[in-house]
Design an enzyme around this catalytic site. Structure first.
Site, PDB file in Angstrom:
ATOM      1  N   GLY A  11       1.281  -1.206  -0.151  1.00 46.26           N
ATOM      2  CA  GLY A  11       0.383  -0.077   0.343  1.00 46.26           C
ATOM      3  C   GLY A  11       0.686   1.431   0.193  1.00 46.26           C
ATOM      4  N   LEU A  12       0.266   2.409  -0.444  1.00 43.12           N
ATOM      5  CA  LEU A  12       0.657   3.823   0.054  1.00 43.12           C
ATOM      6  C   LEU A  12       1.248   4.077   1.025  1.00 43.12           C
ATOM      7  CD1 LEU A  12      -1.970   5.559  -1.841  1.00 43.12           C
ATOM      8  CD2 LEU A  12       0.235   5.380  -3.444  1.00 43.12           C
ATOM      9  N   SER A  13       2.318   4.893   1.246  1.00 47.29           N
ATOM     10  CA  SER A  13       3.211   5.526   2.375  1.00 47.29           C
ATOM     11  C   SER A  13       2.068   5.763   3.122  1.00 47.29           C
ATOM     12  CB  SER A  13       4.507   6.363   1.562  1.00 47.29           C
ATOM     13  OG  SER A  13       4.728   6.749   2.981  1.00 47.29           O
ATOM     14  N   GLY A  14       2.463   5.735   4.510  1.00 44.67           N
ATOM     15  CA  GLY A  14       1.034   5.796   5.085  1.00 44.67           C
ATOM     16  C   GLY A  14      -0.112   5.499   5.688  1.00 44.67           C
ATOM     17  N   GLY A  16      -0.075   2.233   6.607  1.00 38.56           N
ATOM     18  CA  GLY A  16      -0.656   1.643   8.442  1.00 38.56           C
ATOM     19  C   GLY A  16      -0.413   0.183   7.563  1.00 38.56           C
ATOM     20  N   LYS A  17       0.475   0.330   6.735  1.00 37.60           N
ATOM     21  CA  LYS A  17       1.192  -1.789   7.206  1.00 37.60           C
ATOM     22  C   LYS A  17       2.348  -1.094   8.801  1.00 37.60           C
ATOM     23  CE  LYS A  17       3.692  -0.235   3.120  1.00 37.60           C
ATOM     24  NZ  LYS A  17       3.384   1.675   3.246  1.00 37.60           N
ATOM     25  N   SER A  18       2.483  -0.445   8.677  1.00 42.04           N
ATOM     26  CA  SER A  18       3.731  -1.136   9.697  1.00 42.04           C
ATOM     27  C   SER A  18       2.945  -1.016  10.614  1.00 42.04           C
ATOM     28  CB  SER A  18       4.828   0.744   9.989  1.00 42.04           C
ATOM     29  OG  SER A  18       5.844   0.807   8.431  1.00 42.04           O
ATOM     30  N   SER A  85       6.302  -1.823  -1.842  1.00 45.05           N
ATOM     31  CA  SER A  85       5.841  -2.943  -2.802  1.00 45.05           C
ATOM     32  C   SER A  85       4.770  -2.196  -3.778  1.00 45.05           C
ATOM     33  CB  SER A  85       5.436  -4.145  -2.505  1.00 45.05           C
ATOM     34  OG  SER A  85       4.666  -4.362  -1.406  1.00 45.05           O
TER      35      SER A  85
HETATM   36  P1  ADP Z   1       2.499   3.029   6.406  1.00 45.77           P
HETATM   37  O1  ADP Z   1       3.438   1.559   7.002  1.00 45.77           O
HETATM   38  O2  ADP Z   1       1.974   2.270   5.099  1.00 45.77           O
HETATM   39  O3  ADP Z   1       3.784   3.834   5.689  1.00 45.77           O
HETATM   40  P2  ADP Z   1       2.894   3.359   9.295  1.00 45.77           P
HETATM   41  O4  ADP Z   1       1.977   2.768   9.977  1.00 45.77           O
HETATM   42  O5  ADP Z   1       3.601   4.339   8.984  1.00 45.77           O
HETATM   43  O6  ADP Z   1       2.215   3.540   7.579  1.00 45.77           O
HETATM   44  O7  ADP Z   1       1.637   5.092   9.241  1.00 45.77           O
HETATM   45  C1  ADP Z   1      -0.182   5.225   9.185  1.00 45.77           C
HETATM   46  C2  ADP Z   1      -0.460   6.302   9.768  1.00 45.77           C
HETATM   47  O8  ADP Z   1      -1.817   6.100   9.722  1.00 45.77           O
HETATM   48  C3  ADP Z   1       0.238   6.466  11.342  1.00 45.77           C
HETATM   49  O9  ADP Z   1      -0.243   6.948  12.544  1.00 45.77           O
HETATM   50  C4  ADP Z   1      -1.433   5.412  12.377  1.00 45.77           C
HETATM   51  O10 ADP Z   1      -1.079   5.703  13.318  1.00 45.77           O
HETATM   52  C5  ADP Z   1      -3.104   5.827  10.960  1.00 45.77           C
HETATM   53  N1  ADP Z   1      -3.733   5.947  11.302  1.00 45.77           N
HETATM   54  C6  ADP Z   1      -4.881   5.957  11.323  1.00 45.77           C
HETATM   55  N2  ADP Z   1      -5.735   4.850  11.352  1.00 45.77           N
HETATM   56  C7  ADP Z   1      -5.515   3.679  11.203  1.00 45.77           C
HETATM   57  C8  ADP Z   1      -5.394   2.591  11.069  1.00 45.77           C
HETATM   58  N3  ADP Z   1      -6.932   2.021  10.940  1.00 45.77           N
HETATM   59  N4  ADP Z   1      -5.003   0.907  10.648  1.00 45.77           N
HETATM   60  C9  ADP Z   1      -3.356   1.983  10.754  1.00 45.77           C
HETATM   61  N5  ADP Z   1      -2.634   3.068  10.684  1.00 45.77           N
HETATM   62  C10 ADP Z   1      -3.966   3.454  11.037  1.00 45.77           C
END
Ligand code: ADP
Length: 170
Positions: A11-14, A16-18, A85
């Site tokens: 999925g896109l950056s941000g 929620g993957k991590s 990815s």
């Molecule tokens: P990624 O790894 O995809 O780049 P991150 O997990 O680093 O994304 O960041 C996702 C952000 O979205 C975090 O600040 C997280 O707290 C927020 N968020 C809000 N709602 C959700 C949700 N339902 N699932 C995952 N993250 C969420």
């Protein structure tokens, strides 16, 4: 063959993957299931520190991680991958390396608009300012999975609900 699996969060950056990967690992930890998280940011500081963000470099990044997943799975460890990815072919190749029975493709399908609004690492504003070339969703493509095992819309699902959905696939 062990029952270890690879959860492949794309999925896109941000998106929620991590966040989901860490929460899912915590869930596995409580049940004693051996599990490791492979996070794109961490991978790029070591194993793949030599790689950039061209399509070829991204493919190599995914290839290496897929082989790590296979090694872990062969040793009984479930793996949760959190990597953008963006290319469907790379994910297909990862599935071939890891094995169809083990590879669980998860689309963390948060929209670009929401990811950009969250901008947890400030990367979108930098990308919009032209400071980060080849940024997925802005200046580089993202190819969404056609048939993921799971599609998580984090605009409507909490982290806990996302974890529950994935845990049920383990
Ligand atoms: P990624 O790894 O995809 O780049 P991150 O997990 O680093 O994304 O960041 C996702 C952000 O979205 C975090 O600040 C997280 O707290 C927020 N968020 C809000 N709602 C959700 C949700 N339902 N699932 C995952 N993250 C969420």
């Amino acid at each position: 063959m062990t029952n270890a699996k690879t959860f492949w969060l794309t999925g896109l950056s941000g998106a929620g993957k991590s966040t989901i990967a860490v929460a899912l690992k915590e869930r596995f930890d409580t049940t004693g299931r051996l599990c490791a998280v492979l996070d794109g940011d961490a991978v790029r500081t070591g194993l793949c520190a030599d790689l950039g963000f061209s399509p070829e470099a991204r493919s190599e990044n995914i290839r290496r991680v897929a082989h790590v997943c296979k090694l872990f799975n062969d040793n009984g460890l479930t793996v949760i991958v959190a990597m953008i990815s963006p290319y469907a072919d790379d994910r297909r190749n990862a599935q071939a390396v890891i094995g169809e029975q083990r590879f669980i493709e998860v689309h963390v399908a948060t929209t670009l608009e929401i990811c950009e609004r969250r901008d947890p690492k400030g990367l979108y504003s930098k990308a919009r300012a032209g400071l980060i070339p080849q940024f997925t969703g802005i200046t580089a493509p993202y190819e969404a999975p056609a048939m993921p095992a799971s599609l998580l819309d984090t605009a409507s699902l909490s982290v806990t609900e996302c974890v529950a959905a994935l845990y049920s696939l383990a």
